[in-house]
Enzyme design. Structure first.
Site: not given
Length: 314
Positions: A12-13, A15, A107-109, A136, A140, A165-166, A179, A209
């Site tokens: 449901r998100g 992605v 995630s790239s974070c 977070y 990950k 970043n998506l 975001h 970004r």
């Protein structure tokens, strides 16, 4: 493969829904999804029972607790706890019940705050993380290392994709938890319809970004499901694959682009007293590109499609 049972966790998100739509469009007919009310992914017992009963073949792990810089920095305990629980339960159950392939979305974070640009996969764990999203990021990192460790110990065909970043349809547009890109769309649209003369934006506007349209990521997931195994990645001495767009803009350039697309003529004011976050996070996408995947949606086109979705649904 297209008759196999594929579990999309977190469908449901933003992605997960994009991955679900992509799989359906490419002929996958046996896709399993569960809402939060139907399956609590933070419960080890519930997840184990689900895997035992469903006889899943493939897993796409999209489920996560996500948010922007404000949410990450405010709910630090929630972000590390829930993301660790979700990843641990799904990855372990996938190993126990012999899943043929698991693709974990990150995630790239995960990368150090001061990683050399463009960021290569082997930059992982070479420096200090950005403080605002450290919990977070640690969750990950743990998930991708769990995939790597289960491959090493059990031969599990598990690995991770780390997108930049998506953004896109079904994004979170709430100003308190979103975001930067969807927050800008919300702010600019609201300012336009209320004839607001100026908009205030956090930070200096100087950070750079890289943005990836979520439907391009969904294409990457299906491509990896069909073409890339864990051995293709771990044999290169890395623990995951970067997945980006190779299109980089400053926060101020992004704001002005969104302003132009929406048609807002007011003034943009940058509040330099607010945090900028990591200055630059451009990723090196050469490995996944050499394996056969490249994104196709330009930032301008992606924002136009995202805004059209926003005004029709939000």
């Amino acid at each position: 493969m297209k008759e196999s049972k594929v579990f999309v966790a977190g469908h449901r998100g933003m992605v997960g829904s994009a991955v679900l739509d992509n799989l359906k469009s490419k002929g996958y007919k046996n896709i399993v999804t569960k809402t939060r009310d139907e399956l609590d992914l933070t419960s080890q017992q519930d997840v184990g029972k689900f895997f035992k009963n469903e006889k899943i073949d493939y897993v796409i792990l999209c489920a996560a607790k996500v948010g922007g810089i404000l949410a990450n920095n405010t709910y630090r305990g929630d972000f590390i706890y829930e993301n660790l629980q979700i990843a641990s339960n799904i990855i372990k159950s996938s190993q126990v019940y012999g899943i043929s392939k698991l693709i974990n979305l990150g995630s790239s974070c995960i990368y150090p705050r001061d990683a050399r640009i463009p960021i290569q996969e082997n930059s992982l764990l070479t420096g200090i993380l950005e403080k605002t999203n450290e919990p977070y990021a640690i969750a990950k990192i743990a998930a991708l290392k769990m995939c790597e460790a289960f491959n090493s110990q059990h031969g599990s065909n598990f690995y991770s994709l780390m997108p930049c970043n998506l953004y896109g349809p079904r994004d979170n547009f709430d100003l308190q938890t979103s975001h930067v890109l969807p927050a800008f769309i919300n702010k600019v649209h609201a300012a336009k319809i209320s004839n607001q003369k100026e908009i205030e934006v956090w930070g200096s506007g100087k950070p750079l970004r890289e943005f990836l349209y979520v439907e391009d990521l969904a294409d990457a997931v299906t491509f990896c499901l069909e073409n890339i195994d864990a051995g293709d990645i771990y044999s290169k001495g890395i623990s995951h694959l970067n997945c980006g767009s190779e299109e980089e803009v400053s926060v101020s350039e992004l704001m002005y682009l969104i302003q132009d697309i929406i048609g807002y003529s007011g003034r943009i004011v940058f509040d330099k007293s607010k945090p900028d976050g990591t200055f630059r996070k451009k990723m090196d996408n050469s490995i996944i590109k050499n394996l056969g995947f490249s994104s196709i949606t330009t930032l301008e086109k992606g924002i136009e499609q995202t805004y059209n979705w926003y005004i029709n649904n939000i």
